[in-house]
Design an enzyme around this catalytic site. Sequence first.
Site, mmCIF file in Angstrom:
data_model
loop_
_atom_site.group_PDB
_atom_site.id
_atom_site.type_symbol
_atom_site.label_atom_id
_atom_site.label_comp_id
_atom_site.label_asym_id
_atom_site.label_seq_id
_atom_site.Cartn_x
_atom_site.Cartn_y
_atom_site.Cartn_z
ATOM 1 N N LYS A 22 21.017 41.559 -15.876
ATOM 2 C CA LYS A 22 21.167 40.480 -16.863
ATOM 3 C C LYS A 22 22.649 40.285 -17.177
ATOM 4 C CE LYS A 22 20.776 41.366 -21.472
ATOM 5 N NZ LYS A 22 21.887 40.868 -22.283
ATOM 6 N N ASN A 23 23.368 41.405 -17.398
ATOM 7 C CA ASN A 23 24.762 41.285 -17.842
ATOM 8 C C ASN A 23 25.737 41.024 -16.704
ATOM 9 O OD1 ASN A 23 23.783 41.555 -20.387
ATOM 10 N ND2 ASN A 23 24.381 43.698 -20.628
ATOM 11 N N CYS A 116 22.314 39.478 -29.810
ATOM 12 C CA CYS A 116 21.344 40.422 -30.366
ATOM 13 C C CYS A 116 21.765 40.850 -31.768
ATOM 14 C CB CYS A 116 21.267 41.667 -29.482
ATOM 15 S SG CYS A 116 20.212 41.419 -28.075
ATOM 16 N N ARG A 121 29.409 40.810 -34.459
ATOM 17 C CA ARG A 121 29.763 40.360 -33.100
ATOM 18 C C ARG A 121 30.993 39.435 -33.176
ATOM 19 N NH1 ARG A 121 25.242 41.031 -29.661
ATOM 20 N NH2 ARG A 121 26.721 41.224 -27.941
ATOM 21 N N ASP A 307 23.597 50.207 -24.554
ATOM 22 C CA ASP A 307 22.366 49.454 -24.278
ATOM 23 C C ASP A 307 21.192 50.354 -23.912
ATOM 24 O OD1 ASP A 307 24.096 46.645 -22.683
ATOM 25 O OD2 ASP A 307 23.866 47.267 -24.769
ATOM 26 N N ARG A 399 14.026 38.342 -23.658
ATOM 27 C CA ARG A 399 15.401 37.835 -23.481
ATOM 28 C C ARG A 399 16.109 38.562 -22.353
ATOM 29 N NH1 ARG A 399 19.233 37.470 -28.489
ATOM 30 N NH2 ARG A 399 20.547 37.175 -26.665
HETATM 31 C C1 EPZ Z 1 28.267 42.859 -23.607
HETATM 32 O O1 EPZ Z 1 28.370 42.259 -24.891
HETATM 33 C C2 EPZ Z 1 26.786 42.900 -23.279
HETATM 34 N N1 EPZ Z 1 26.248 41.546 -23.261
HETATM 35 C C3 EPZ Z 1 26.036 43.740 -24.312
HETATM 36 O O2 EPZ Z 1 24.686 43.828 -23.862
HETATM 37 C C4 EPZ Z 1 26.632 45.152 -24.322
HETATM 38 O O3 EPZ Z 1 25.999 45.901 -25.344
HETATM 39 C C5 EPZ Z 1 28.136 45.071 -24.603
HETATM 40 O O4 EPZ Z 1 28.768 44.206 -23.620
HETATM 41 C C6 EPZ Z 1 28.803 46.434 -24.542
HETATM 42 O O5 EPZ Z 1 28.577 47.009 -23.305
HETATM 43 C C7 EPZ Z 1 26.462 40.765 -22.184
HETATM 44 O O6 EPZ Z 1 27.147 41.138 -21.249
HETATM 45 C C8 EPZ Z 1 25.798 39.403 -22.209
HETATM 46 P P1 EPZ Z 1 31.797 43.813 -26.179
HETATM 47 P P2 EPZ Z 1 29.820 41.874 -25.499
HETATM 48 O O7 EPZ Z 1 32.682 42.660 -26.350
HETATM 49 O O8 EPZ Z 1 30.712 41.415 -24.435
HETATM 50 C C9 EPZ Z 1 33.513 44.587 -30.534
HETATM 51 C C10 EPZ Z 1 22.365 44.002 -24.106
HETATM 52 O O9 EPZ Z 1 21.607 44.721 -24.798
HETATM 53 N N2 EPZ Z 1 34.202 43.308 -30.317
HETATM 54 O O10 EPZ Z 1 32.062 44.804 -25.094
HETATM 55 O O11 EPZ Z 1 29.616 41.004 -26.681
HETATM 56 C C11 EPZ Z 1 31.999 44.404 -30.674
HETATM 57 O O12 EPZ Z 1 31.672 44.091 -32.014
HETATM 58 C C12 EPZ Z 1 23.612 43.404 -24.732
HETATM 59 O O13 EPZ Z 1 22.186 43.725 -22.902
HETATM 60 C C13 EPZ Z 1 35.130 42.875 -31.270
HETATM 61 O O14 EPZ Z 1 35.363 43.540 -32.276
HETATM 62 O O15 EPZ Z 1 30.294 43.311 -26.010
HETATM 63 C C14 EPZ Z 1 31.485 45.764 -30.248
HETATM 64 O O16 EPZ Z 1 31.602 46.666 -31.321
HETATM 65 C C15 EPZ Z 1 23.775 43.773 -26.175
HETATM 66 N N3 EPZ Z 1 35.763 41.682 -31.072
HETATM 67 C C16 EPZ Z 1 32.450 46.181 -29.140
HETATM 68 O O17 EPZ Z 1 33.645 45.403 -29.346
HETATM 69 C C17 EPZ Z 1 35.533 40.915 -29.944
HETATM 70 O O18 EPZ Z 1 36.173 39.848 -29.801
HETATM 71 C C18 EPZ Z 1 31.935 45.932 -27.728
HETATM 72 O O19 EPZ Z 1 31.684 44.555 -27.598
HETATM 73 C C19 EPZ Z 1 34.588 41.372 -28.997
HETATM 74 C C20 EPZ Z 1 33.935 42.575 -29.194
#
Ligand code: EPZ
Length: 420
Positions: A22-23, A116, A121, A307, A399
């Site tokens: 998915k990701n 989610c 986020r 995840d 989803r």
């Molecule tokens: C991706 O989300 C995945 N989603 C998530 O999968 C996964 O949990 C996550 O990466 C971490 O591996 C997709 O790829 C569609 P991040 P993403 O930016 O990119 C903080 C699932 O269950 N952050 O790596 O949104 C954030 O709050 C889903 O399949 C900021 O603070 O994750 C988090 O604490 C859920 N500011 C951490 O970084 C930002 O601008 C990691 O987020 C961006 C992120």
Amino acid sequence: MERFEIVGGQKLYGEVGISGAKNSVLPLIAASILSEGKTHIRNCPKIYDVEVMTEIIKSLGGKAYFDGNTLILDTADLNGSELPEKLTGQIRASLFTVGPLLTRFGKAAMCLPGGCNIGKRPIDIHVAALREIGVGVTYGEYTTFRRYELEGKRVVLRFPSVGATENLMMASVKSRGITYIVNCAKEPEIIDLQNYLNLIGAKISGAGTDVITVEGVEKLYSAEVEFTPSPDRIEAGTFIFLGAACGGELEFSVPSLRNSLFIAKIVGNNACKIIQKDDKIYILKFIRPKKGFGKIVTAPYPGFPTDLQPQLVACASVADGMTVVEDSVFPERFGYVKELKKTGADLSVYANACVAVGRKTIAGACMSAADLRGGAAMVIAALAAEGKSIVGGIGHIDRGYDRIDEKLRKIGAKVARIEI
Ligand code: EPZ
């Protein structure tokens, strides 16, 4: 509305078919905006988030349709760069279209993305990185992005954000000069994106390491390309924790899983033995976890994936010992625990950690999912429990898992999808 009716207590046997990740496919659909031709994504999961991303492509003037398990995207006639709020607000991956829209049209505009319900986020890392390479951003509920002359830069991410890494890769493919993305995310899905972008003429290297290098090019190809994303390691991990919770023998043909950290955790805990069938296929022979999993802290790849945190907790509920799971990536990702406790599982949440004291048996209960992986954890608990369970809110599960109930029935699980 639909729900799962589940009868637990069976051991599970058989082959688990794993879909494309998915990701991986979600950023790949966004990346197809850069190609002015057709993109075929093979083994693409038919899940709700993919459906929303294809609706976004269509809202921009593109075409998107399935041919069997292959998603075909035609973005030759794309003519817009404003994303409809009713779509962007539903999923996090809508944010990943900003980079490619900036590269192709020089601008993008969208309301804050959805995602989610697993904690805050924000998008500040995306905004800071794009500004660093020369993108003008008006940041608010409705955020606009405008590309001026993009210069290659050395951009250091304050956290290895998966989405921000992907957005920056796609925003800088035509920057003048070379862009270095330092402290980038290293997930396998990033390597998939690099390989796809290079297939349409980009010059990117370093995915999977701490620094990604993007050498700006004048033009991308508009050829017709085919791409097969990596198998979904989180879907496979979900079934592995399910097997460890229920017992039995499951067969996987996901070679990359062999060396993953969470397999090591499961094998290390004597919860299963790996029998190599041939170079691709192997069987996990499960025995109920002999002891708890000890302390596990989630971390960006190659650490233990956030995840799989809920699925681990569900499995630890029936381990013969204690497990402490700390989520350093999404500290608030424990909303599902109160639902699991309805089965009698001995779980307590303290700040960003959950303590599980395993029990020999837990009982079926009526649970309701509020997010994707928390819902998967409820299915694991229901199948490990004695008696009947109901899992509501399965739209969250749909989803990210392609017809999970069909895959579960194939390995002997008693799961029925009921319209209510
Ligand atoms: C991706 O989300 C995945 N989603 C998530 O999968 C996964 O949990 C996550 O990466 C971490 O591996 C997709 O790829 C569609 P991040 P993403 O930016 O990119 C903080 C699932 O269950 N952050 O790596 O949104 C954030 O709050 C889903 O399949 C900021 O603070 O994750 C988090 O604490 C859920 N500011 C951490 O970084 C930002 O601008 C990691 O987020 C961006 C992120």
